[in-house]
Design an enzyme around this catalytic site. Structure first.
Site, PDB file in Angstrom:
ATOM      1  N   ASP A  99       0.828  -1.210   0.000  1.00 62.48           N
ATOM      2  CA  ASP A  99       0.000   0.000   0.000  1.00 62.48           C
ATOM      3  C   ASP A  99       0.861   1.258   0.000  1.00 62.48           C
ATOM      4  OD1 ASP A  99       0.950  -0.508   2.580  1.00 62.48           O
ATOM      5  OD2 ASP A  99      -0.961  -0.136   3.578  1.00 62.48           O
ATOM      6  N   ASP A 102       7.020   3.659   3.246  1.00 62.93           N
ATOM      7  CA  ASP A 102       7.223   4.766   4.191  1.00 62.93           C
ATOM      8  C   ASP A 102       8.691   4.749   4.613  1.00 62.93           C
ATOM      9  OD1 ASP A 102       6.313   6.856   5.872  1.00 62.93           O
ATOM     10  OD2 ASP A 102       5.992   5.483   7.523  1.00 62.93           O
ATOM     11  N   PHE A 151      -0.182  11.795   7.199  1.00 66.17           N
ATOM     12  CA  PHE A 151      -0.774  10.487   7.470  1.00 66.17           C
ATOM     13  C   PHE A 151      -2.037  10.328   6.648  1.00 66.17           C
ATOM     14  CE2 PHE A 151      -2.900   7.032   9.564  1.00 66.17           C
ATOM     15  CZ  PHE A 151      -1.844   6.167   9.773  1.00 66.17           C
ATOM     16  N   ARG A 164     -10.249   1.917   5.941  1.00 60.84           N
ATOM     17  CA  ARG A 164      -9.736   1.174   4.788  1.00 60.84           C
ATOM     18  C   ARG A 164     -10.730   1.187   3.629  1.00 60.84           C
ATOM     19  NH1 ARG A 164      -5.178  -1.866   6.400  1.00 60.84           N
ATOM     20  NH2 ARG A 164      -5.202  -2.612   8.544  1.00 60.84           N
TER      21      ARG A 164
HETATM   22  P1  IMP Z   1       7.352   1.119   6.425  1.00 57.81           P
HETATM   23  O1  IMP Z   1       7.860  -0.204   6.936  1.00 57.81           O
HETATM   24  O2  IMP Z   1       7.724   2.242   7.381  1.00 57.81           O
HETATM   25  O3  IMP Z   1       7.754   1.427   5.011  1.00 57.81           O
HETATM   26  O4  IMP Z   1       5.766   1.135   6.473  1.00 57.81           O
HETATM   27  C1  IMP Z   1       5.032   0.017   6.535  1.00 57.81           C
HETATM   28  C2  IMP Z   1       3.572   0.194   6.825  1.00 57.81           C
HETATM   29  O5  IMP Z   1       3.244   1.331   7.632  1.00 57.81           O
HETATM   30  C3  IMP Z   1       2.770   0.406   5.563  1.00 57.81           C
HETATM   31  O6  IMP Z   1       2.625  -0.793   4.852  1.00 57.81           O
HETATM   32  C4  IMP Z   1       1.476   0.903   6.167  1.00 57.81           C
HETATM   33  O7  IMP Z   1       0.690  -0.199   6.586  1.00 57.81           O
HETATM   34  C5  IMP Z   1       1.915   1.724   7.342  1.00 57.81           C
HETATM   35  N1  IMP Z   1       1.870   3.175   7.011  1.00 57.81           N
HETATM   36  C6  IMP Z   1       2.908   3.996   6.760  1.00 57.81           C
HETATM   37  N2  IMP Z   1       2.478   5.251   6.498  1.00 57.81           N
HETATM   38  C7  IMP Z   1       1.119   5.210   6.577  1.00 57.81           C
HETATM   39  C8  IMP Z   1       0.082   6.203   6.381  1.00 57.81           C
HETATM   40  O8  IMP Z   1       0.281   7.394   6.080  1.00 57.81           O
HETATM   41  N3  IMP Z   1      -1.196   5.756   6.553  1.00 57.81           N
HETATM   42  C9  IMP Z   1      -1.507   4.472   6.875  1.00 57.81           C
HETATM   43  N4  IMP Z   1      -0.567   3.526   7.050  1.00 57.81           N
HETATM   44  C10 IMP Z   1       0.733   3.885   6.910  1.00 57.81           C
HETATM   45 MG    MG Z   2       1.000  -2.205   4.935  1.00 63.28          MG
END
Ligand code: IMP
Ligand code: MG
Length: 178
Positions: A99, A102, A151, A164
């Site tokens: 999705d 980040d 966010f 969602r």
């Molecule tokens: P990462 O491991 O930091 O790249 O992020 C992993 C997970 O954090 C994503 O797959 C999302 O499920 C969640 N996430 C990160 N940013 C957001 C946001 O702005 N809204 C909702 N979920 C987020």
């Molecule tokens: Mg995710």
């Protein structure tokens, strides 16, 4: 109505549909004859995965994985695998479907976790990309939208498991999470 919790729409339904259609077409060209294996990362990917795969018109297969971060171990990048693949992926061309990219810690971990099983290649397809927040050295091969550091919820993405089901990507009103 959950719409009242949204401050502004960041990516509309129409923009999402058009972009996914062109990314799906590109994947179809890039993977023609390669029988790629799509791996959706639950839960956030579920709507994107369903729409993306319907825009791919070559022979392919798919499955889902479910992962969660161990709290307090962000620096090590340790991720807990809650649901793994059942199929043998050796020699397959994987496309991980996320999705949002980040920090990149989840996907970075998943990539090395799956590399051990010797797939022919691993690519990353993400609906959203927040490059400003990247900590791990990882880039998406297919990214639909680059977004600022806000966010966001909707189209599969949640805040505390809610929102969602919104059909677009929206920015939550700050009072919702403060
Ligand atoms: P990462 O491991 O930091 O790249 O992020 C992993 C997970 O954090 C994503 O797959 C999302 O499920 C969640 N996430 C990160 N940013 C957001 C946001 O702005 N809204 C909702 N979920 C987020
Ligand atoms: Mg995710």
């Amino acid at each position: 109505m959950i719409e009242k919790d949204i401050q502004r729409i960041l990516v509309s339904e129409e923009e999402i549909r058009a972009k996914i259609s062109s990314v799906g077409a590109k994947i179809s060209r890039d993977y023609e004859g390669k029988d790629p294996f799509f791996v959706g990362v639950l839960k956030g990917c579920f709507i994107f995965m369903a729409d993306l795969m319907r825009c791919v018109d070559i022979r392919c297969s798919m499955d889902f994985m479910a992962v969660s971060s161990y709290s307090g171990t962000n620096s090590t990048g340790a991720v807990k695998i809650n649901k793994d693949l059942r199929e043998d992926i050796a020699g397959r061309h994987l496309i991980l479907v996320e999705d949002i990219l980040d920090s990149g810690i989840t996907l970075n971990y998943l990539k090395s976790y799956l590399t051990i099983r010797q797939p022919a290649s691993i690519a990353v397809a993400t609906l959203l990309d927040k490059p400003a927040r990247r900590k791990a050295d990882i880039k998406a091969d297919y990214s639909c939208f680059e977004i600022p550091d806000a966010f966001v919820v909707g189209y599969g993405l949640d805040y505390n498991e809610r929102y969602r089901n919104l059909p677009y990507i929206g920015v939550l009103k700050p009072e919702i999470y403060s």
